[in-house]
Design a protein around this motif. Sequence first.
Motif, mmCIF file in Angstrom:
data_model
loop_
_atom_site.group_PDB
_atom_site.id
_atom_site.type_symbol
_atom_site.label_atom_id
_atom_site.label_comp_id
_atom_site.label_asym_id
_atom_site.label_seq_id
_atom_site.Cartn_x
_atom_site.Cartn_y
_atom_site.Cartn_z
ATOM 1 N N ARG A 132 0.540 2.363 -9.022
ATOM 2 C CA ARG A 132 -0.344 1.275 -9.448
ATOM 3 C C ARG A 132 -0.522 0.286 -8.300
ATOM 4 O O ARG A 132 0.450 -0.315 -7.830
ATOM 5 N N PRO A 133 -1.747 0.078 -7.829
ATOM 6 C CA PRO A 133 -1.953 -0.862 -6.729
ATOM 7 C C PRO A 133 -1.612 -2.292 -7.140
ATOM 8 O O PRO A 133 -1.912 -2.716 -8.262
ATOM 9 N N THR A 134 -0.977 -3.018 -6.238
ATOM 10 C CA THR A 134 -0.739 -4.440 -6.484
ATOM 11 C C THR A 134 -1.972 -5.261 -6.132
ATOM 12 O O THR A 134 -2.098 -6.405 -6.568
ATOM 13 N N SER A 135 -2.868 -4.686 -5.335
ATOM 14 C CA SER A 135 -4.136 -5.350 -5.050
ATOM 15 C C SER A 135 -5.140 -4.320 -4.581
ATOM 16 O O SER A 135 -4.779 -3.241 -4.097
ATOM 17 N N ARG A 136 -6.406 -4.649 -4.757
ATOM 18 C CA ARG A 136 -7.523 -3.840 -4.243
ATOM 19 C C ARG A 136 -8.488 -4.784 -3.536
ATOM 20 O O ARG A 136 -8.963 -5.744 -4.134
ATOM 21 N N LYS A 137 -8.742 -4.515 -2.279
ATOM 22 C CA LYS A 137 -9.663 -5.356 -1.529
ATOM 23 C C LYS A 137 -10.861 -4.517 -1.091
ATOM 24 O O LYS A 137 -10.691 -3.417 -0.575
ATOM 25 N N GLN A 138 -12.044 -5.060 -1.301
ATOM 26 C CA GLN A 138 -13.257 -4.374 -0.865
ATOM 27 C C GLN A 138 -13.390 -4.494 0.649
ATOM 28 O O GLN A 138 -13.342 -5.580 1.208
ATOM 29 N N ILE A 139 -13.556 -3.371 1.319
ATOM 30 C CA ILE A 139 -13.773 -3.331 2.765
ATOM 31 C C ILE A 139 -14.865 -2.299 3.034
ATOM 32 O O ILE A 139 -14.705 -1.117 2.714
ATOM 33 N N TRP A 140 -15.970 -2.743 3.621
ATOM 34 C CA TRP A 140 -17.015 -1.801 3.985
ATOM 35 C C TRP A 140 -16.625 -1.093 5.273
ATOM 36 O O TRP A 140 -16.215 -1.720 6.251
ATOM 37 N N HIS A 141 -16.735 0.237 5.251
ATOM 38 C CA HIS A 141 -16.311 1.044 6.409
ATOM 39 C C HIS A 141 -17.281 2.197 6.580
ATOM 40 O O HIS A 141 -17.460 3.009 5.672
ATOM 41 N N GLY A 142 -17.933 2.239 7.733
ATOM 42 C CA GLY A 142 -18.852 3.333 8.013
ATOM 43 C C GLY A 142 -19.994 3.424 7.025
ATOM 44 O O GLY A 142 -20.458 4.528 6.707
ATOM 45 N N GLY A 143 -20.455 2.282 6.524
ATOM 46 C CA GLY A 143 -21.535 2.269 5.551
ATOM 47 C C GLY A 143 -21.102 2.581 4.136
ATOM 48 O O GLY A 143 -21.941 2.665 3.237
ATOM 49 N N LEU A 144 -19.814 2.742 3.911
ATOM 50 C CA LEU A 144 -19.295 3.072 2.591
ATOM 51 C C LEU A 144 -18.567 1.875 1.985
ATOM 52 O O LEU A 144 -17.852 1.140 2.672
ATOM 53 N N ASP A 145 -18.739 1.692 0.698
ATOM 54 C CA ASP A 145 -18.083 0.618 -0.044
ATOM 55 C C ASP A 145 -16.678 1.085 -0.396
ATOM 56 O O ASP A 145 -16.452 1.696 -1.445
ATOM 57 N N ARG A 200 -12.269 0.662 -0.673
ATOM 58 C CA ARG A 200 -11.239 -0.234 -1.200
ATOM 59 C C ARG A 200 -9.955 -0.037 -0.401
ATOM 60 O O ARG A 200 -9.601 1.097 -0.058
ATOM 61 N N LEU A 201 -9.292 -1.147 -0.113
ATOM 62 C CA LEU A 201 -7.974 -1.093 0.510
ATOM 63 C C LEU A 201 -6.954 -1.293 -0.602
ATOM 64 O O LEU A 201 -6.863 -2.377 -1.191
ATOM 65 N N TYR A 202 -6.198 -0.246 -0.892
ATOM 66 C CA TYR A 202 -5.216 -0.270 -1.971
ATOM 67 C C TYR A 202 -3.846 -0.647 -1.400
ATOM 68 O O TYR A 202 -3.347 0.007 -0.477
ATOM 69 N N GLU A 203 -3.252 -1.692 -1.962
ATOM 70 C CA GLU A 203 -1.905 -2.086 -1.573
ATOM 71 C C GLU A 203 -0.915 -1.497 -2.561
ATOM 72 O O GLU A 203 -1.040 -1.681 -3.780
ATOM 73 N N LEU A 204 0.068 -0.791 -2.041
ATOM 74 C CA LEU A 204 1.046 -0.102 -2.884
ATOM 75 C C LEU A 204 2.446 -0.490 -2.460
ATOM 76 O O LEU A 204 2.841 -0.284 -1.312
ATOM 77 N N ASP A 205 3.201 -1.092 -3.364
ATOM 78 C CA ASP A 205 4.629 -1.319 -3.152
ATOM 79 C C ASP A 205 5.364 -0.147 -3.764
ATOM 80 O O ASP A 205 5.241 0.123 -4.973
ATOM 81 N N ILE A 206 6.136 0.561 -2.956
ATOM 82 C CA ILE A 206 6.720 1.835 -3.393
ATOM 83 C C ILE A 206 8.175 1.622 -3.749
ATOM 84 O O ILE A 206 9.021 1.343 -2.887
ATOM 85 N N TYR A 207 8.454 1.726 -5.049
ATOM 86 C CA TYR A 207 9.814 1.538 -5.548
ATOM 87 C C TYR A 207 10.415 2.883 -5.935
ATOM 88 O O TYR A 207 9.698 3.866 -6.118
ATOM 89 N N GLY A 208 11.710 2.899 -6.072
ATOM 90 C CA GLY A 208 12.380 4.143 -6.448
ATOM 91 C C GLY A 208 11.869 4.685 -7.761
ATOM 92 O O GLY A 208 11.738 3.943 -8.727
ATOM 93 N N GLY A 209 11.548 5.961 -7.818
ATOM 94 C CA GLY A 209 11.063 6.603 -9.034
ATOM 95 C C GLY A 209 9.587 6.522 -9.214
ATOM 96 O O GLY A 209 9.020 7.268 -9.987
ATOM 97 N N GLY A 210 8.894 5.601 -8.494
ATOM 98 C CA GLY A 210 7.436 5.498 -8.592
ATOM 99 C C GLY A 210 7.026 4.912 -9.927
ATOM 100 O O GLY A 210 7.835 4.613 -10.811
ATOM 101 N N SER A 211 5.744 4.750 -10.119
ATOM 102 C CA SER A 211 5.191 4.233 -11.378
ATOM 103 C C SER A 211 3.849 4.885 -11.601
ATOM 104 O O SER A 211 3.068 5.034 -10.698
ATOM 105 N N GLU A 212 3.603 5.284 -12.799
ATOM 106 C CA GLU A 212 2.335 5.954 -13.113
ATOM 107 C C GLU A 212 1.299 4.946 -13.549
ATOM 108 O O GLU A 212 1.622 3.913 -14.082
#
Length: 381
Positions: free
Chosen positions: A354-367, A369-381
């Motif tokens: 589960r992303p802790t944040s999503r930031k819109q970043i245009w790259h190469g003409g494409l809309d 998203r930069l997904y921020e992920l904090d990775i904890y033991g066992g993961g999270s769905e």
Amino acid sequence: MWPGDGVLLATCGGGAEEFLAAEIERLFEVSPSVGKGIVEFQGRAAETIRANRELRTASRVLVRVGKGHVSTYDQLYRLVARLPWDRWIPPHLTLAVNATCRDRNLSDYRAVALKTKDAIVDAQRRSGPRSNVDRKSPDVPVAVHVENGTATVSLDSSGRPLHERGYRREAGTAPMRETVAAALVLASGWDGTGVFLDPFCGSGTIAIEAALLARNRKPWELGRRYAFENWEWLDTKKIGSQSLRDQSQPRAEGSARIIARDIDREMVRIARANASRAGVEEEISFETADFFEANAPEQTGVLIGNPPYGERLEITEAEHFYRSLGSRLKSSYVGWRAFLLSANREAAKRIGLRPTSRKQIWHGGLDARLYELDIYGGGSE
């Protein structure tokens, strides 16, 4: 004699506005105004020079010289023609006009550019000969933007876009702009210490921008030229030396460990060559490695990646790739903070974190998203 009203306009790619505004606020101790793809702030000669040389996420720095209401092409002509162009553009210097339009009445950018050019050279003719037009490499680029009935006329102090640092002479397919890479590094909050990893480095742009940031190396140190250097009424040598006297010292080597990996050996070679031209080859460890097989280099760190798969894959292939990507992060990068840029939002859902944040970043003409992920033991769905 400084042109205009003391307003500078720094442009940027979509999504980078907050990072550009933060850079401007730190650099000049001002409160900038943020718009779509543009950040406005007060400044004159010294600020223009420093903004071009030091801002990492800006695309261009424009000096506003005129602004007014227009609803017809003739009104645009009159707005531009009353400005003192003979003072700013001597006839032996070439010019070119770049126009952008978001306006119902003035929607043809070519007509806007032509009217602006005609107004400039007619204003020059009032006192003597006119300048020639050089669309490829003008001495004085002029920018005009028309939106919702308002025209803004500016001198483009940058010339070539500021993402063209000069170090990336080799690249793979769809290379990331240097300004976008800098925005990703700033978005991560990485402070130049600890481990930094780009596991899909391609031509090395993200890792190189991270190294430049860690060492406090400014883009201007890479030796490119700027349009403002052609402004004969601006003493760039005097102003530049004064404004940068206490700003240009790089940081000593610190505790940063920057690693650039790619599965393609040739891309690693290209990334190393680009880093050498940027003067940061010694700051980066280059490795030929498959993300799905190589171990994490440390127990904790910051990972920024622009995965090579997404838009050009069938949806089932992309979903499989992102599912595998998420599994690898959860199994091998617990304790890390990961930032992944992707324009395939449906496939990115399969990461399984589960992303802790999503930031819109245009790259190469494409809309994207930069997904921020904090990775904890066992993961999270």
